[in-house]
Design a protein around this motif. Structure first.
Motif, PDB file in Angstrom:
ATOM      1  N   LEU B 150       0.761  -1.059  -0.069  1.00 34.74           N
ATOM      2  CA  LEU B 150       0.077   0.108   0.017  1.00 34.74           C
ATOM      3  C   LEU B 150       0.974   1.407  -0.057  1.00 34.74           C
ATOM      4  O   LEU B 150       1.607   1.403   0.871  1.00 34.74           O
ATOM      5  CB  LEU B 150      -0.825   0.021   1.287  1.00 34.74           C
ATOM      6  N   THR B 151       0.596   2.071  -1.015  1.00 39.38           N
ATOM      7  CA  THR B 151       1.335   3.474  -0.987  1.00 39.38           C
ATOM      8  C   THR B 151       1.250   4.276   0.229  1.00 39.38           C
ATOM      9  O   THR B 151       1.962   4.920   0.645  1.00 39.38           O
ATOM     10  CB  THR B 151       0.583   4.201  -2.274  1.00 39.38           C
ATOM     11  N   THR B 152      -0.034   4.116   1.236  1.00 38.58           N
ATOM     12  CA  THR B 152      -0.268   5.024   2.090  1.00 38.58           C
ATOM     13  C   THR B 152       0.700   4.295   3.330  1.00 38.58           C
ATOM     14  O   THR B 152       0.711   4.924   4.402  1.00 38.58           O
ATOM     15  CB  THR B 152      -1.688   4.829   2.575  1.00 38.58           C
ATOM     16  N   GLY B 179       7.707  -4.998  -2.970  1.00 38.11           N
ATOM     17  CA  GLY B 179       6.455  -4.953  -2.874  1.00 38.11           C
ATOM     18  C   GLY B 179       5.936  -4.011  -3.804  1.00 38.11           C
ATOM     19  O   GLY B 179       6.637  -3.209  -4.489  1.00 38.11           O
ATOM     20  N   ALA B 180       4.573  -4.217  -4.068  1.00 32.84           N
ATOM     21  CA  ALA B 180       4.198  -3.260  -5.257  1.00 32.84           C
ATOM     22  C   ALA B 180       4.385  -1.849  -5.223  1.00 32.84           C
ATOM     23  O   ALA B 180       4.469  -1.055  -6.346  1.00 32.84           O
ATOM     24  CB  ALA B 180       2.542  -3.581  -5.424  1.00 32.84           C
ATOM     25  N   CYS B 181       4.286  -0.905  -4.075  1.00 31.28           N
ATOM     26  CA  CYS B 181       4.164   0.115  -3.959  1.00 31.28           C
ATOM     27  C   CYS B 181       5.888   0.871  -3.991  1.00 31.28           C
ATOM     28  O   CYS B 181       6.257   1.934  -3.936  1.00 31.28           O
ATOM     29  CB  CYS B 181       3.540   1.055  -2.753  1.00 31.28           C
ATOM     30  N   THR B 182       6.798  -0.193  -3.861  1.00 32.18           N
ATOM     31  CA  THR B 182       8.276   0.112  -3.593  1.00 32.18           C
ATOM     32  C   THR B 182       9.108   0.300  -4.950  1.00 32.18           C
ATOM     33  O   THR B 182       8.530  -0.225  -5.909  1.00 32.18           O
ATOM     34  CB  THR B 182       8.872  -1.009  -2.732  1.00 32.18           C
ATOM     35  N   SER B 183      10.079   0.969  -4.767  1.00 33.41           N
ATOM     36  CA  SER B 183      11.091   1.158  -5.865  1.00 33.41           C
ATOM     37  C   SER B 183      12.404   1.742  -5.393  1.00 33.41           C
ATOM     38  O   SER B 183      12.516   2.024  -4.316  1.00 33.41           O
ATOM     39  CB  SER B 183      10.669   2.351  -6.896  1.00 33.41           C
TER      40      SER B 183
END
Lengths: 389, 213
Positions: B150-152, B179-183
């Protein structure tokens, strides 16, 4: 051109006067900002000891007669807020898939378990907790399978009202009480178990798929009978870096069901849109072969290349999405950044048509203001012939 | 190299869930030690699967399946293994950060790391920074893996990094995020050590740390 004609033309590959917009659903925070906040926040309402006592003791018995009407009012607010925000097409869902177990737990009728929890903005939301079906015995004993005909009836009743109230203002993308067949299997048995079951429990997997296909078919037909022009189905077939499983296996397992469902939708004169998160690059040919009219998400945070997809499949399927919810449609971005991205997407994906600009997802953190900025920017720069300079 | 060891590799590569047990049994009957079977058969087999995943021939479900194939073999080997050889690459504390309850990606990473010689302490989901530090301290773990979808909830990653600093552990542990929101940008912003986009990335990163530490 009316919004509905604009959207249906885009889905049919016909010319439109303007790049159409689609709202990928709004969550409680967003619709509260559009329609006004409730007097008592949900979190307070659900979190007090009396409510907890009732939910813990009678949650299951009260789910359909008491909670479902309240849930439906919330679902209508979502539709109304999306229409009020000025989108050409909106995501309308009837979520009659849940049974409340206690104040913190809900199950979905086809096998998965969810936490009921605060969303950080004073509202309640749900998050996947884990599988409910962990063995053959669990599958045989699962007590929550619905009667698909009953679901179809309630779907028809709900959407008749929604079509009469909002169907003249925006193109409704309807989703009945049915989630994607593949993602439902994944949630029901768990990701670690699913590949093993596909190999070892073929008969159970087939029965699970058949049960869900029946629910999808019957509720989709009810949606169309109620006057909904576009059926939308969520089924997340990919993660950020690619498909969950081999595309050939996806087609073998789920393709026959989707082909039958989509044919039935088309036979009744409606359009079919599939929402699949993640990088579906290796799956787009499969989805096109199933007969979808539009595909939604093209998540900017995944590895999917939306411009390349426009070149490869833009003449066969309508691309829906593009606007990120990780940064652009959050409190952290600046309005001009949203406008710049909208202009870029229109400039690169608008020419040739078959593009509907939309947020890539719903998220409880999306501010209504940013959606307005997006819609305004499309109104300003989205007219055909495209000229965004 | 013995044919039976090659058969172990092949069984993992071909995701042969039903055949691996008999193949490993044959290796043991031929006098091969569990350590040899792991070193010469299972690890290279997993490496082939990982390579096929990176090349796009295999998918996430195949990685899970490879992990399941190894799981089928491990009980046969563990009974005969010398104590101390398992988890020899070090301990990884894995958690989905506070506020986030998504765990599929974390579980895949955990399975891949376990199968490749790491001791994995999986704290589950929605784990506060304090609990992660406690686990790292009590286990002596040198590696922490954080998952966030989660971005939040990205600030929870920073909380873990800050907690590592305030408890004096920052120089002793490597913190890897995914995870999906990470970079990579988020990794730098949050002060973590590395970002892994896939489970195989995570394995490569932790292997690198284990080899260099």
């Amino acid at each position: 051109m009316h919004a509905i004609e604009r959207v249906l033309n885009a889905l049919a590959g016909k010319p439109t006067d303007h790049v159409p917009t689609f709202c990928a659903m709004v969550e409680d925070r967003t619709f509260n900002e559009v329609l006004g906040k409730p007097l008592i926040p949900q979190e307070l309402l659900m979190g007090n000891p009396a409510a907890r006592f009732v939910l813990d003791r009678w949650g299951r018995a009260l789910t359909r007669p008491v909670f479902q009407p309240e849930v439906n009012r919330g679902l209508e607010k979502r539709i109304r807020a999306q229409v009020e925000l000025g989108f050409d097409s909106v995501w309308a869902i009837l979520d009659e898939t849940f049974i409340v177990i206690d104040h913190a737990t809900m199950v979905r009728f086809n096998g998965s378990i969810f936490n009921l929890q605060p969303d950080g903005f004073g509202n309640m939301t749900y998050m996947y907790r884990g599988p409910g079906i962990k063995s053959r015995e669990d599958f045989e004993a699962w007590p929550y399978w619905p009667d698909a005909d009953d679901l179809a009836h309630s779907t028809y009743r709900f959407f008749r009202k929604m079509v009469s109230r909002y169907g003249h203002r925006a193109c409704l993308f309807g989703q009945g009480p049915a989630y994607g067949i593949q993602e439902s299997l994944l949630w029901a048995v768990g990701f670690e178990r699913m590949p093993v079951w596909i190999r070892r429990e073929k008969d159970l997997v087939k029965r699970y798929i058949d049960l869900n296909e029946e629910i999808c078919l019957k509720t989709n037909m009810a949606l169309i009978d109620a006057g909904v022009p576009v059926v939308i189905q969520t089924d997340d077939f990919a993660f950020k870096s690619g498909p969950i499983m081999n595309p050939k296996l996806i087609d073998e397992l789920f393709g026959p069901s989707y082909r039958r469902i989509i044919k039935a939708v088309h036979d009744r004169g409606a359009k079919y849109v599939l929402h699949s998160c993640g990088d579906n690059t290796l799956l787009f040919d499969t989805f096109v072969s199933w007969g979808v009219d539009g595909l939604h998400a093209y998540e900017n945070t995944s590895n999917v290349d939306i411009l390349k997809e426009k070149r490869l499949h833009g003449d066969k399927v309508t691309i829906i999405g593009g606007v990120g919810v990780d940064y652009l449609l959050t409190d952290r971005s600046r309005d001009e950044e949203v406008v710049t991205e909208v202009k870029r997407l229109i400039g690169e994906l608008g020419p040739g048509g078959r593009f509907i600009i939309a947020p890539v997802h719903s998220l409880s953190s999306i501010p209504a203001h940013k959606l307005r900025v997006m819609v305004d920017a499309v109104a300003r720069y989205g007219a055909y012939p495209i000229s965004v300079s | 190299m013995k044919e039976s060891i090659l058969a172990v590799r092949r069984a993992i590569d071909e995701l042969d869930l039903d055949g691996i047990g008999a193949i490993v049994g044959r290796c043991l009957e031929e006098g091969l030690s569990p350590e040899e079977i792991i070193q010469e058969g299972i690890s290279p087999g997993l490496a082939i699967v990982g390579q096929k995943f990176e090349e796009g021939e295999y998918f996430l479900a195949d990685l899970i399946m490879a992990g399941e194939v190894v799981k089928e073999a491990m009980p046969l080997l563990k009974d005969r293994m010398n104590p101390g050889n398992d988890g020899g690459k070090g301990t990884v504390v894995l958690a989905t950060v506070a506020g986030d309850i998504h765990e599929i990606g974390k579980n895949i990473v955990g399975m891949i790391l376990s199968a490749n010689g790491f001791e994995v302490i999986d704290l589950g989901v929605d784990v506060p920074a304090g609990k992660i530090m406690e686990a790292a301290q009590s286990s002596g773990a040198r590696f922490i893996g954080l998952s966030a979808l989660l971005t939040t909830m990205v600030d929870s990653i920073r909380e873990v990094v800050d907690a590592a600093r305030s408890t004096g552990l920052r120089d002793k542990v490597r913190i890897v995020i995914g995870g999906a929101c990470t970079s990579q940008e988020l990794c730098t912003e949050m002060g973590a050590d590395a970002y892994g986009e896939t489970a195989i990335d995570a394995l490569r990163i932790f292997n690198g740390y284990a080899a260099g530490a």
